[in-house]
Write an enzyme that holds these catalytic residues in place. Sequence first.
Site, PDB file in Angstrom:
ATOM      1  N   SER A 180       6.338 -11.122   1.328  1.00  0.00           N
ATOM      2  CA  SER A 180       5.159 -11.651   1.999  1.00  0.00           C
ATOM      3  C   SER A 180       4.489 -12.648   1.069  1.00  0.00           C
ATOM      4  O   SER A 180       4.601 -12.544  -0.161  1.00  0.00           O
ATOM      5  CB  SER A 180       4.177 -10.514   2.329  1.00  0.00           C
ATOM      6  OG  SER A 180       2.915 -11.030   2.722  1.00  0.00           O
ATOM      7  N   TYR A 238      -1.040  -3.121   0.020  1.00  0.00           N
ATOM      8  CA  TYR A 238       0.000  -3.918   0.656  1.00  0.00           C
ATOM      9  C   TYR A 238       0.467  -5.033  -0.265  1.00  0.00           C
ATOM     10  O   TYR A 238       1.671  -5.239  -0.473  1.00  0.00           O
ATOM     11  CB  TYR A 238      -0.506  -4.496   1.977  1.00  0.00           C
ATOM     12  CG  TYR A 238       0.540  -5.283   2.736  1.00  0.00           C
ATOM     13  CD1 TYR A 238       1.500  -4.630   3.504  1.00  0.00           C
ATOM     14  CD2 TYR A 238       0.562  -6.673   2.677  1.00  0.00           C
ATOM     15  CE1 TYR A 238       2.466  -5.349   4.191  1.00  0.00           C
ATOM     16  CE2 TYR A 238       1.529  -7.400   3.362  1.00  0.00           C
ATOM     17  CZ  TYR A 238       2.475  -6.737   4.117  1.00  0.00           C
ATOM     18  OH  TYR A 238       3.430  -7.462   4.795  1.00  0.00           O
TER      19      TYR A 238
END
Length: 246
Positions: free
Chosen positions: A141, A154
Amino acid sequence: MNDDRQRIAFITGAASGIGRAVCLSLHGKGCRIVLADREEDSLAVLAGELGAGVFPLHLDITDGNAVATCLERLPPEFRDIDILVNNAGHDIGGRTRFDIGSADDWAAIIETNLIGLMRVTRAILPGMVERGRGDIVNMSSISAIRMVPDQAPYSASKAGVHMLSDIIRGELAETAIRVIEILPGLTRTNIVASRLRGDEEAAQEYFERFGMALDPEDIARCVLFALDQPPHVQIAQMFVVPTNRW
């Protein structure tokens, strides 16, 4: 893809979102696919949609024993994995300031996004090394390298995926195995709704706030592009963001 063999792909988080799009794309390219996911109903639907050439594998990647024995549960013709796509992940409880959120939520995010990915890779990579071929695609990501407040667990998990990809790539540099890291920006998947524990309306409002987002199919095309390169070409990292983002 790069040869005439019917390549075998093992895809985690296969039943929805980016994983599902990658499954459809690789199946369309003639690959046989192990569809790995913990959602049995969605897995069955996808397997039925794809038909021949797939094997649905109910797998929770946080279950160490299940992952360690996952190849043993496959038919022999699906065991020599050529392509591993580490896609499974979540952000349940995320977008919360670190000191306010649940420590159990934070641990669960790391357990799936990073440790689960490590477990699956450890289970499958030795076979690739033995056969002298293979591609590993890690779904990271842009949060792996950008500071986003209220996203500590995250982002930390994806930063771990980022560094793990770099290190494994270095360790395998003298082999024919490629390690590809895809770093998507905002993508329309169910990760936002699951982060919000099923609040679909709030998830829709979240996407509308940004005005533009990628679709899972956009990421699948990037995966195919990286895999379609000649064997001597390794797409080490690919950043993919909506046009209105930077």
